[in-house]
Write an enzyme that holds these catalytic residues in place. Structure first.
Site, short mmCIF file in Angstrom:
data_model
loop_
_atom_site.label_atom_id
_atom_site.label_comp_id
_atom_site.label_asym_id
_atom_site.label_seq_id
_atom_site.Cartn_x
_atom_site.Cartn_y
_atom_site.Cartn_z
N CYS B 77 0.74 -1.12 -0.03
CA CYS B 77 0.07 -0.05 0.00
C CYS B 77 0.94 1.22 0.03
CB CYS B 77 -1.06 0.04 1.34
SG CYS B 77 -1.89 -1.66 1.52
N LYS B 322 -9.96 6.38 4.18
CA LYS B 322 -11.26 5.91 4.79
C LYS B 322 -12.30 6.56 3.91
CE LYS B 322 -14.53 4.08 7.21
NZ LYS B 322 -14.97 3.99 6.01
N HIS B 326 -9.12 3.93 -1.25
CA HIS B 326 -7.81 3.64 -1.10
C HIS B 326 -7.39 2.77 -2.23
CE1 HIS B 326 -4.15 2.26 0.47
NE2 HIS B 326 -4.52 1.32 1.51
#
Lengths: 136, 379
Positions: B77, B322, B326
């Site tokens: 990520c 959030k 993402h």
């Protein structure tokens, strides 16, 4: 996954065999092939860990990892073994929401999951709470 | 800089998304393809999400930028943040002048269980995933320990989601334009307790792109260049259980230390930050690890409102992972875009008044990789 990926890890997963650095004596689990402290100066030897420890933190999983769908909800914990290394393992044979930080556990051999009806069955370790007997 | 809208973009393909973000970035920069010397693209797992590896060549090809060197950068990520850092290093080294740093992930071409499984490959396959770990599960282990050590509450974690959804409502590119309440977060279905569904960032499609150039070159194209003053990256164990502390990400602390030193500033000098809130507890830990409050006080800082727009240190004005969404490989670049918009004064209703210094923080896996950048308005 091809079967060798599983059987090559069997000693560690079935018997809790980690590794110990001959130079600094630090014990690792999962096994490492090079000591992160001593690097090339160290030499790693197999080391059978004592299957006892305590819960450092835990969670109850409701959205399962692949292959674990039939087990939800299940408890997953980080356990510090008596000799120092920490491992991740399910806590079994109890209500998953009944696990607490500090619980004493033993590490036991269990079936973990399976790759569908015809695939590999995974075995390995889980943790089980040790009931402190309250003789009265 | 430019990005696609973030969300479930079923009608556009991977290559269309990348081109859309890239064209917007070049138009914003006032340059064209002939200026560009190289590309770095953050992408976690084209192989698992769209069964396409070798995406660096694909992107150069479809952007009409062949034969320029194009490199995919992967750090789970944190892939986008690492692509930004590689582009920064290549400009700073003098090898290249105009370098594209992009990020992209197309996550909704697979079923959501498959997406969850693909993300789990950022954890240790042999000793975490084999035992039944999921990503929410790993962050839940940190959350439980943070609650135990510092008294952090589920309500404080929920407040992170409430704030970030609110900010996302002000961001046209965000996936969610819906407010949530603390009660709704607490009542949402359990995923990995103490984390519930609304503590978790979503599965998202998106692409983002920025252009880097030497500062003196950038000044020829804009009156308000944004200067990267600090860049830090660090690694930690891939397995969460191998770490001595579960309530701090050492990779974040180290990456931040390097970036602050390079920029010659301290945490108190930062006006706003985009941090890696893949789960609500991750934002609470990040604001502690980045030095915006003391260890264990991230929940308190959130409860007091300091991290809201208008607070003393606004966090995730974009909506964060959030609320904005993402798309894992794109996230690190999208964070940079938000900071650039804020420092230019172009953030609209999200604007942090007078912001001159911003920070981005991007994490791979459960903290095995972290990268921090510090930006300053350069006029």
């Amino acid at each position: 996954m091809a079967v060798p990926r599983f059987w090559r890890e069997i000693p560690s997963r079935y018997n809790l065999i980690g590794s110990r650095c001959e130079k600094c004596n630090k014990v690792y689990f999962p096994p490492r092939y090079m000591c992160p402290q001593c690097r090339r100066v160290g030499k790693m030897l197999p080391h059978i860990l004592k299957p006892r420890g305590k819960v450092i933190t835990h969670t109850t999983i409701y959205a399962a990892a692949s292959g674990f769908e039939e087990q939800v909800p299940y408890s997953l914990a980080i356990i510090e073994l008596e000799e120092g290394p920490r491992i991740l393992a399910q806590v079994t044979d109890c209500d998953p929401n009944d696990v607490k930080i500090g619980d004493e556990v033993e590490i036991i051999f269990r079936k973990l999951g399976e790759e569908g009806e015809e695939g590999v069955i995974y075995y390995g370790y889980k943790a089980r709470k040790i009931e402190i007997s309250n003789s009265s | 800089m430019g990005q696609t809208k973030f969300g479930e973009l079923w009608d556009v393909s991977f290559r269309q998304m990348m081109l859309e973000a890239g064209v917007r970035a070049l138009e914003d920069a006032g340059i064209d393809g002939a200026h560009i010397d190289a590309l770095y693209v953050g992408n976690m797992s084209g192989g698992q999400f769209i069964k396409q590896e070798h995406i660096a060549s694909l992107i150069a090809d479809h952007a009409g930028l062949v034969p320029l060197p194009s490199t995919r950068v992967e750090g789970a990520c944190a892939s986008g943040g690492l692509a930004l850092r590689q582009a920064f290093i290549s400009v700073a080294s003098g090898i290249h002048d105009f370098v594209v740093a992009a990020g992209i992930e197309k996550m909704t071409d697979v079923l959501s269980e498959q997406a969850t499984g693909a993300l789990a490959t950022a954890a240790d396959q042999e000793w975490e995933v084999y035992a039944g770990a999921t990503f929410p599960g790993l962050y839940a282990l940190m959350a439980r320990r943070h609650m135990y050590e510092f008294g952090t509450t589920e309500e404080e974690m929920a407040m992170v989601a409430v704030k970030n959804h609110h900010n996302a409502c002000l961001n046209p590119c965000a996936q969610y334009h819906t407010e949530v309440t603390v009660e709704a977060v607490l009542r949402s279905p359990p995923v990995a307790l103490p984390l519930k569904l609304l503590d978790c960032s979503p599965v998202t499609d998106g692409a983002a792109c920025v252009v880097l150039a030497p500062a003196e070159e950038a000044r020829k194209y804009t009156d308000t260049p944004v200067i990267i003053e600090g860049s830090g990256q660090a690694s930690d164990t891939i397995s969460l259980h191998s770490r001595s502390s579960l309530t701090t990400l050492k990779a974040t602390v180290e990456a931040a230390r390097i970036a602050y030193r390079m920029a010659g500033i301290e945490p108190k000098d930062v006006n706003l930050a985009e941090v890696h809130d893949c789960f609500t507890i991750a934002e609470i830990m990040a604001i502690e690890d980045l030095g915006f409050c003391r260890r264990g006080e991230g929940g308190k800082l959130t409860r007091e409102g300091a991290t809201q727009i208008g607070g003393s240190i606004p966090i995730n004005t974009s909506g964060g992972l959030k609320g904005k969404g993402h798309p894992v490989g794109a996230t690190g670049i999208a964070q940079a875009i938000e900071v650039v918009q804020q420092l230019r004064g172009e953030a609209g209703k999200r604007q942090v008044n007078g912001a001159t210094v911003g920070l981005t923080h991007n994490v791979g896996g459960s903290g095995g990789t972290a990268v921090v950048h510090i930006f300053r308005r350069g006029d």
